[in-house]
Every structure is written in C-alpha cells, then in structure tokens.
Design a protein around this motif. Sequence first.
Motif, PDB file in Angstrom:
ATOM      1  N   SER A 101     -13.322   1.484  -7.746  1.00 44.35           N
ATOM      2  CA  SER A 101     -13.214   0.887  -9.069  1.00 44.35           C
ATOM      3  C   SER A 101     -11.875   0.162  -9.185  1.00 44.35           C
ATOM      4  O   SER A 101     -10.971   0.370  -8.373  1.00 44.35           O
ATOM      5  N   TRP A 103      -9.672   0.715 -11.343  1.00 45.19           N
ATOM      6  CA  TRP A 103      -8.674   1.764 -11.564  1.00 45.19           C
ATOM      7  C   TRP A 103      -8.216   2.373 -10.233  1.00 45.19           C
ATOM      8  O   TRP A 103      -7.017   2.515  -9.981  1.00 45.19           O
ATOM      9  N   ASP A 104      -9.169   2.734  -9.403  1.00 43.52           N
ATOM     10  CA  ASP A 104      -8.820   3.364  -8.126  1.00 43.52           C
ATOM     11  C   ASP A 104      -8.032   2.415  -7.221  1.00 43.52           C
ATOM     12  O   ASP A 104      -7.142   2.842  -6.488  1.00 43.52           O
ATOM     13  N   GLU A 107      -4.626   2.702  -8.456  1.00 42.09           N
ATOM     14  CA  GLU A 107      -4.061   4.019  -8.181  1.00 42.09           C
ATOM     15  C   GLU A 107      -3.646   4.143  -6.717  1.00 42.09           C
ATOM     16  O   GLU A 107      -2.605   4.724  -6.391  1.00 42.09           O
ATOM     17  N   LEU A 108      -4.456   3.563  -5.836  1.00 40.85           N
ATOM     18  CA  LEU A 108      -4.118   3.612  -4.407  1.00 40.85           C
ATOM     19  C   LEU A 108      -2.835   2.856  -4.118  1.00 40.85           C
ATOM     20  O   LEU A 108      -2.061   3.234  -3.244  1.00 40.85           O
ATOM     21  N   ALA A 109      -2.634   1.761  -4.851  1.00 39.64           N
ATOM     22  CA  ALA A 109      -1.471   0.927  -4.577  1.00 39.64           C
ATOM     23  C   ALA A 109      -0.195   1.481  -5.205  1.00 39.64           C
ATOM     24  O   ALA A 109       0.909   1.116  -4.803  1.00 39.64           O
ATOM     25  N   LEU A 110      -0.358   2.359  -6.188  1.00 34.58           N
ATOM     26  CA  LEU A 110       0.782   2.867  -6.941  1.00 34.58           C
ATOM     27  C   LEU A 110       1.889   3.411  -6.036  1.00 34.58           C
ATOM     28  O   LEU A 110       1.622   4.159  -5.106  1.00 34.58           O
ATOM     29  N   ARG A 124      -2.971  13.437 -10.179  1.00 28.78           N
ATOM     30  CA  ARG A 124      -2.459  12.289 -10.921  1.00 28.78           C
ATOM     31  C   ARG A 124      -1.644  12.748 -12.126  1.00 28.78           C
ATOM     32  O   ARG A 124      -2.069  13.626 -12.876  1.00 28.78           O
ATOM     33  N   GLU A 128       1.816   8.302 -14.054  1.00 30.60           N
ATOM     34  CA  GLU A 128       1.037   7.390 -13.214  1.00 30.60           C
ATOM     35  C   GLU A 128      -0.057   6.713 -14.028  1.00 30.60           C
ATOM     36  O   GLU A 128      -0.315   5.515 -13.883  1.00 30.60           O
ATOM     37  N   MET A 164      -2.269  -4.875  -7.885  1.00 30.93           N
ATOM     38  CA  MET A 164      -1.972  -3.886  -6.846  1.00 30.93           C
ATOM     39  C   MET A 164      -0.572  -4.095  -6.289  1.00 30.93           C
ATOM     40  O   MET A 164       0.147  -3.144  -5.988  1.00 30.93           O
ATOM     41  N   GLN A 168       2.731  -1.394  -6.513  1.00 36.81           N
ATOM     42  CA  GLN A 168       3.560  -0.972  -5.381  1.00 36.81           C
ATOM     43  C   GLN A 168       5.042  -0.989  -5.712  1.00 36.81           C
ATOM     44  O   GLN A 168       5.850  -0.481  -4.953  1.00 36.81           O
TER      45      GLN A 168
ATOM     46  N   ILE B 250      -0.391  -1.737   1.996  1.00 38.36           N
ATOM     47  CA  ILE B 250       0.147  -1.066   0.820  1.00 38.36           C
ATOM     48  C   ILE B 250       0.846   0.232   1.212  1.00 38.36           C
ATOM     49  O   ILE B 250       1.175   1.043   0.361  1.00 38.36           O
ATOM     50  N   TYR B 252       0.073   2.730   3.701  1.00 40.80           N
ATOM     51  CA  TYR B 252      -0.526   3.929   4.295  1.00 40.80           C
ATOM     52  C   TYR B 252      -0.565   3.800   5.811  1.00 40.80           C
ATOM     53  O   TYR B 252      -0.971   2.768   6.337  1.00 40.80           O
TER      54      TYR B 252
END
Lengths: 250, 382
Positions: A101, A103-104, A107-110, A124, A128, A164, A168, B250, B252
């Motif tokens: 999604s 959102w995800d 969240e992965l890039a955070l 989480r 965040e 994204m 980061q 990113i 990982y």
Amino acid sequence: MNEKAKNSLLYLDGVSVSFDGFKALNALSLVIEPGEMRAIIGPNGAGKTTMMDVITGKTKPDEGDVYFSGSVDLRRMDEASIASLGIGRKFQKPTVFESHSVWDNLELALAGPRGPFAMLFHKRTRAEEERIEAILTTIRLGEKRDWLAANLSHGQKQWLEIGMLLAQEPKLLLVDEPAAGMTDAETAETAILLKEIAKTKSVVVVEHDMTFVRDLDVKVTVLHEGSVLSEGTLDHVSADPRVVEVYLGR
Amino acid sequence: MLSGFLLRALDRRTWIVLLLLVAIGLAVPALNLFTDPSSPIHVPTYVVALLGKYLTYALLALSVDLIWGYCGILSLGHGAFFALGGYAMGMYLMRQIGARGVYANPTLPDFMVFLNWKELPWFWYGFDMFWFAALMVLVVPGLLAFVFGWFAFRSRVTGVYLSIITQAMTYALLLAFFRNDMGFGGNNGLTDFKDILGFNIQADTTRGALFLASALALALGFLVCRAVIASKFGKVLVAVRDAESRTRFIGYRVEGYKLVVFVLSAMMAGVAGALYVPQVGIINPGEFAPANSIEAVIWVAVGGRGTLIGPIVGAVLVNFAKTWFTTGMLAEYWLFVLGGLFVAVTLFLPKGVVGTFIGRKGANRPGNGIPAAPAAQPQPAE
Ligand SMILES: Nc1ncnc2c1ncn2[C@@H]1O[C@H](COP(=O)(O)OP(=O)(O)OP(=O)(O)O)[C@@H](O)[C@H]1O
Ligand SMILES: [Mg+2]
C-alpha cells in the motif's frame, strides 16, 4: 584532497565509467555545495543516469574520486550503506513497491534501523505514524493511503517515490526525471514541491523538460558524452554555442 | 518481545487455520484408535500414516512459499533440507535399534557391520540422544542454508541462476549420499526402525502421536510464517521480491534479509523431513532427487504462491491426486499429469487455487496487511 572537496557535500573528480569500451562517463567532475539545488540537463545518453548510479553505488567507476560530505569515499561502499549515509534516489522509471500500500511504501522508506532482526520485532511508534501522515499530506496522497501502489497513476507513483525519498530524511536527494510522463499542471506542482524540499536539503535534479528547469531557477549543469559541457544559469548555458550545437545537432 | 511478535500474527484467519489443524491432528488419530474397525467413521492405520505424510509435505510446501512467495527466491533444492532433517531423525532411529539389528551389534547400525566398520564414525556421535538429534534436525539444514545463502546472496545470484545452483546442490548431495563410505547407509538409506522415544514405531498409538506432532508442527510453522510476514521484516521481503535494487537504495542490505529467511525456511523443511521419516519408515538418497524439490514448488504454485494457506492446500491436493493415480493403472502417466497440472495452473490460475478463490480481505490495511500475492510468473525486479 583539496579545499574544494572538503567543503562540498558531493565531490566528483575525473570520474570515468565504460561499458564494453564505450565511455558513458568521461572524466566527469562535479561539485555540489551543502544546501545547494542543481539541475542537470543533457541529451539522451549523456550519462546523467550513470552519474547517479556511480554516486549511489550501483556502478563502480573505473577511475576518479567520489566523496560525500568532504571525506566519505563512496567508491568503497555498497548501495545500502550509501543510502544510510543520507543519499536518497528517485529513479527515472518510477519504482515503488507495487504490491504494498501507499502507507507501507512510506513506512519502509522511513528513516530508522535497517537490520533484519530489528525489523522482525519492530513496532510502529506514534512518531513514525505522524511522520507518515505528514508526508502523505505533502505528496497529496492522504486519500489513497490504503491503495496498492500498483493502482496509482503514473504521476502519483512519481509523487509517492518523492515521498519515499522524504521519508528517508536524506541529506542529498538525487531525482532522475521527476516530471517525466506528467501533465503540465502536475509538472508545475512537482517543481514547487522540489523547491520546498530544497529549502532544507541538497537536491540534484535531472530533467529534460526546459519549462520545469526554468521553474526551478537554479544553477544548471549540461552533460554531454559523459562530461560537463557547460555550467551556469539557464540563460547562460542556453546562450553557450556548444550547448546549442549539441541540442540542435541531434 | 517474542510473544508480541507471535501475537501480532493472530488475526481471524490465522486462528481458524490453527484451530483447524489442531482439530484434524486430534480427530484423525482418535477416529483410528477409539472407533471400531467396522465402523463407517473408522480411519484405518494406513490412512493415518498417509495423511501424516501429507502434513509433512504441507510443511515443506509452506517453507518453499515463505521464500518464493514472499521474497522471490525460487529454490529448486528445498528437498535437500527436507532430506537432511530426515537423515538426522533416521540416525536417531537407527541408534534406537541397538542390539536388535540383524547383526546384534549394540552400537553399530547393521549397514556399518556389513561394511566391516569397527567403530562408529564421529558424525554419528550423540544421535542416540533424542534432544541432540532434534537439535541437528534444525542445525544441519540451517547450517547448509547459511553457507549456501552466504555465498549466493552476497554475490547477488538471483532468478534462474539461483534456481539452477539449488538444483545442483541437491543433486550433489544425492550423489554423495549414494556412496557407501559416506556413512549414511548408501543407496539403501536408513530403515528397519523399531522405536521412537521408547515407543514401538509401528504401534497405532505411536502413529497417532506422530500424526498429531505433524499437525502441530504445521500449525506452528504457519504461525511463525504469519508472524514473519506481518512484521516489518516481512514487508521488506515483499519489497525485495517486487523491486530488489530499489530496496537496496532505501538502505536495506538485501542479502541479510534473504539469508535470514532462507535459513528459517530450511529449518522448517528439516522439521518436515524429520517427521516424515518415522511415518514412512525409511530415508534414502532418493529424497535428494531434484524432481522432489520441483514437485514441492508445483504444490505451492497449485495452491497459491504467497498465500501461506495455498501451499498447504496444494500439497494435500496434489499428493492426494498422486496417491490416487499411482495406485491405479494410470500410474505411468502421473508425471505427465503433474506437468500438465503445472502448465494449466500457470496459464489459467496464476494465483493458484487459494489465491483465486479466496479473496484477501484487509490486504490494503496499513496495520497488519498481508501483501498481495504475486502471479506465478516472477516479476522482473528492475
Ligand atoms: N549497464 C549498461 N550497459 C551498457 N551501456 C550502458 C549501461 N548503462 C548505460 N549505458 C549507456 O551509457 C550511456 C549513458 O546512459 P545514461 O542512462 O546514463 O544516459 P542518460 O543521460 O540518463 O540518458 P536519458 O536522458 O536517455 O535517460 C548510454 O549510451 C547508455 O546506452
Ligand atoms: Mg537517464
């Protein structure tokens, strides 16, 4: 290393990359100051994307120096550690995680820990969530937060990818053709967004769209056949006869 | 920390699967032990053993789905980890025979006496203790997966090339285990087991207990996979599957993630093999055959890649069909049927049986969303 390198955020000197004998980058030198925003233009095949590949560790240069923050040698590092240093990248072809999604994806890039075991047990935090909310607002995808990225329009994917990048929290953003495939209105908004971002971060933008580059109103570097052809304001480089020849001579 | 990790995975569908597995694990042995053989609901002992075998295949399929469905690693050598787990258990069962073998040697298994060996090789030490063997069921496949993955993932071997070297790995082990001087019984493998933990391995009660153990192992495996997928780690895996180099950019370190999930998956396959061996009564090098690993991948594709439930359904369905076919006069055609099935599923049901017929509710919810299953065809990762 000289004074210039020490005070720079990004320092490329004499960088060459060849693919099967073909020189994609030919003794390229480029210096980006902290806080600077720079536009890079150049005809197809000039080496713009390859330059970003070198900075982000995807391609190792055959020769030349690549330094970040004045002293960190990027040639010795892999993609993941360069990203962790604070260099974020947006690809020419928008690449988001299609089956996640919106959102995800964010969240992965955070910014945060990146190790596998830390991620297994990660929970989480409120902070965040707020950060993701804020980015969703900035990139105007708040309504689409639950959408799979695959279902976004081309322009929305571009924006998600910029989001994204923001997540980061990089020091330097490398943005490859952010306006490609966008409508005129979207292009103008993207320019505004990037200028907003550039207030707090250093940004290198590659773009073909001259109206967009004019909107950015920053120093321009023209690449041709793997090296710098001309550098200065857009008006200055447009008036440079060599640049005119390269663009008209195509 | 660990309990939170597992609890997070417990959504409604997970509960249903877990309860169903426990119920089956109790019901089948009960219907075997406590009903009259003439009763219509009686489950004969051979069926208990057969279904128990399916459950261990389902666990193997689950382990394949974890890496293939969620991380895009197509291992065509997972049968090797299954077989290694099986051998670890087989070695324990051999030591349990003790002096009851044909040659009545209290320490040496029959095949060693036959080969004129005087002493137990060092790598057989400890296998007389169940806890040690149980540990080796995890350690040996895990270690092989670690070493293999360390080199393969660091050198960024992906896609078809990775699949090919996993095939080579299992084939190499097949050849090695065929040799008598490897010390694992050569082409006869390990068999003629008598006891497990002191209980007669042929007894109906023991078979029932093994069946229950298989069901519980599958349930635990399912829960662990769910927990992994629901964590942020799981989201990174799917990101790697969709766009590997993007994931690197990113920040990982992809090889680390692949290594962790590959080792976990190999250990699950090892447990499956360890439960398989006492139920079928033999382990031989044939289990390393490359075709076995490919079959496991077909179970996953049929059931539905990237769904966790799919591989369980697929393993049971395909093996049920296999048992039915190969006991009839159509036995010779089974491989054609299997191949045809694979082609048909790839063409007409790219999401597999489960992926096609069961919607994924809540797939888009940010909190505990299960990422969407990919189509059977691998997507180019940039
Ligand atoms: N991996 C590669 N192997 C071989 N040649 C390559 C590779 N990557 C880039 N090139 C070549 O290097 C040259 C520079 O490519 P690059 O993608 O950097 O150009 P660009 O300035 O980004 O062009 P565009 O505006 O079309 O994106 C091109 O001629 C391209 O064909
Ligand atoms: Mg380019």
